[in-house]
Motif scaffolding. Structure first.
Motif, PDB file in Angstrom:
ATOM      1  N   SER A 176      64.783 -19.449   3.143  1.00  0.00           N
ATOM      2  CA  SER A 176      63.790 -20.442   3.235  1.00  0.00           C
ATOM      3  C   SER A 176      62.436 -19.949   3.136  1.00  0.00           C
ATOM      4  CB  SER A 176      64.210 -21.192   4.713  1.00  0.00           C
ATOM      5  OG  SER A 176      65.432 -21.672   4.481  1.00  0.00           O
ATOM      6  N   SER A 177      61.989 -18.589   3.733  1.00  0.00           N
ATOM      7  CA  SER A 177      60.795 -18.106   3.850  1.00  0.00           C
ATOM      8  C   SER A 177      60.989 -16.539   3.409  1.00  0.00           C
ATOM      9  CB  SER A 177      60.333 -18.272   5.134  1.00  0.00           C
ATOM     10  OG  SER A 177      61.245 -17.337   6.126  1.00  0.00           O
ATOM     11  N   ALA A 194      58.402 -20.900  -5.155  1.00  0.00           N
ATOM     12  CA  ALA A 194      57.882 -21.899  -4.601  1.00  0.00           C
ATOM     13  C   ALA A 194      58.567 -23.217  -5.358  1.00  0.00           C
ATOM     14  CB  ALA A 194      56.399 -21.915  -4.628  1.00  0.00           C
ATOM     15  N   GLY A 202      61.672 -24.291  -3.783  1.00  0.00           N
ATOM     16  CA  GLY A 202      61.405 -24.838  -2.561  1.00  0.00           C
ATOM     17  C   GLY A 202      61.582 -23.809  -1.333  1.00  0.00           C
ATOM     18  N   VAL A 203      61.334 -22.564  -1.829  1.00  0.00           N
ATOM     19  CA  VAL A 203      61.009 -21.406  -0.899  1.00  0.00           C
ATOM     20  C   VAL A 203      59.842 -21.354  -0.419  1.00  0.00           C
ATOM     21  CG1 VAL A 203      61.239 -19.106  -0.451  1.00  0.00           C
ATOM     22  CG2 VAL A 203      63.062 -20.055  -1.869  1.00  0.00           C
ATOM     23  N   GLU A 204      59.371 -21.183   1.087  1.00  0.00           N
ATOM     24  CA  GLU A 204      58.096 -21.003   1.615  1.00  0.00           C
ATOM     25  C   GLU A 204      57.712 -19.418   1.338  1.00  0.00           C
ATOM     26  OE1 GLU A 204      55.690 -20.996   5.845  1.00  0.00           O
ATOM     27  OE2 GLU A 204      57.788 -22.013   5.513  1.00  0.00           O
ATOM     28  N   GLY A 205      56.682 -19.398   0.313  1.00  0.00           N
ATOM     29  CA  GLY A 205      56.239 -17.950  -0.197  1.00  0.00           C
ATOM     30  C   GLY A 205      55.107 -17.576   0.526  1.00  0.00           C
ATOM     31  N   ARG A 206      54.865 -16.466   0.919  1.00  0.00           N
ATOM     32  CA  ARG A 206      53.463 -15.819   1.298  1.00  0.00           C
ATOM     33  C   ARG A 206      53.385 -14.405   0.828  1.00  0.00           C
ATOM     34  NH1 ARG A 206      49.979 -17.113   4.907  1.00  0.00           N
ATOM     35  NH2 ARG A 206      51.386 -18.760   5.912  1.00  0.00           N
ATOM     36  N   GLY A 251      51.533 -24.515  -2.951  1.00  0.00           N
ATOM     37  CA  GLY A 251      51.682 -24.035  -1.644  1.00  0.00           C
ATOM     38  C   GLY A 251      51.818 -22.765  -1.310  1.00  0.00           C
ATOM     39  N   VAL A 252      51.907 -21.818  -2.126  1.00  0.00           N
ATOM     40  CA  VAL A 252      51.742 -20.240  -1.989  1.00  0.00           C
ATOM     41  C   VAL A 252      50.588 -19.805  -1.103  1.00  0.00           C
ATOM     42  CG1 VAL A 252      51.965 -18.328  -3.141  1.00  0.00           C
ATOM     43  CG2 VAL A 252      53.057 -20.043  -4.171  1.00  0.00           C
ATOM     44  N   ARG A 290      54.570 -13.762  12.232  1.00  0.00           N
ATOM     45  CA  ARG A 290      55.584 -14.549  11.497  1.00  0.00           C
ATOM     46  C   ARG A 290      56.806 -13.510  11.142  1.00  0.00           C
ATOM     47  NH1 ARG A 290      50.596 -16.599   8.319  1.00  0.00           N
ATOM     48  NH2 ARG A 290      50.360 -14.398   8.239  1.00  0.00           N
ATOM     49  N   TYR A 315      60.564 -13.645   8.695  1.00  0.00           N
ATOM     50  CA  TYR A 315      60.780 -14.161   7.290  1.00  0.00           C
ATOM     51  C   TYR A 315      62.215 -13.764   7.225  1.00  0.00           C
ATOM     52  CZ  TYR A 315      55.841 -13.488   6.944  1.00  0.00           C
ATOM     53  OH  TYR A 315      54.269 -13.651   6.873  1.00  0.00           O
TER      54      TYR A 315
END
Length: 218
Positions: A49-50, A66, A69-73, A93-94, A110, A112
């Motif tokens: 998910s992240s 992204a 649907g993956v929350e990426g940083r 949303g990246v 955080r 991951y």
């Protein structure tokens, strides 16, 4: 003698690389190897998910994730690359931040599902310092996956690399190269389990393959 990283020089080196690597018309893309369409895909990350990409470069892989649907940083040393990538992919949303990876991971609070590197920070950072920090940022069962060129036979450990030839100011960085077996040992020493490392053959005979390494945080 241990490698002596000069972060200021390395930042300038990667800023210069950013000028040639980033293309305004590039599209999201995820590939572990240096050959487009060759090898496995993001399934090596599991079903996260992240994710955090260390040494995220152009951010194309984060943009691809992204879109699923993956929350990426991502984190990258080059402020030029970060500015370009954030402007290009921020609408998806990246989140992309500038930072030296060891300091960033030490301060980041955080967690991951997966941390990964595609010819990125794992290749250019002392694994004895990096891997314990990555493990602390992963949830139990989270995955570390990275890819880079395999070691040249007989040339192991930190390998010095000058910027753009052998004339001009002496800006350099280090790449870290080991056998697949040694990579697995370094990961286990840092507390990872289910380690696996292999060199995936290139699509053409005699061409350079790709080292792909996977490990799981307990």
């Amino acid at each position: 003698m241990p490698a002596r990283h000069n972060i200021a020089h390395e930042t300038e080196l990667w800023d210069a690389f950013a000028a040639s690597a980033f293309k305004d018309d590039m599209e999201p893309s995820f590939c572990w190897t240096q050959y487009a369409g060759h090898g496995p895909g993001p399934e090596l990350l599991g079903a996260p998910s992240s994710v955090l990409e260390i040494g995220c470069g152009t951010g194309r892989a984060l943009a691809f994730l992204a879109g699923t649907g993956v929350e990426g940083r991502g984190v990258d040393l080059s402020p030029v690359m970060v500015e370009k990538a954030a402007a290009r992919w921020g609408r998806l949303g990246v989140g992309i931040e500038r930072g030296e990876v060891l300091g960033y991971l030490a301060e980041d609070q955080r967690s991951y599902d997966a941390v990964y590197s595609i010819f990125g920070a794992v290749w250019f950072t002392d694994p004895a310092k990096l891997f314990p920090l990555v493990r602390k940022r992963l949830v139990p069962g989270g995955r570390l996956v990275f890819s880079q060129p395999p070691a040249i036979p007989g040339a192991y450990g930190p390998q010095g690399m000058y910027k753009g030839g052998f004339a001009g100011r002496a800006m350099f960085t280090y790449r870290y190269s080991y056998t697949p077996r040694k990579w697995c040992g370094l990961l286990r020493r840092a507390g990872f389990t289910d380690t696996h490392a292999e060199v995936l053959a290139a699509p053409a005979d005699g061409h350079i393959g790709t080292l792909i390494v996977r490990a799981v945080a307990p």
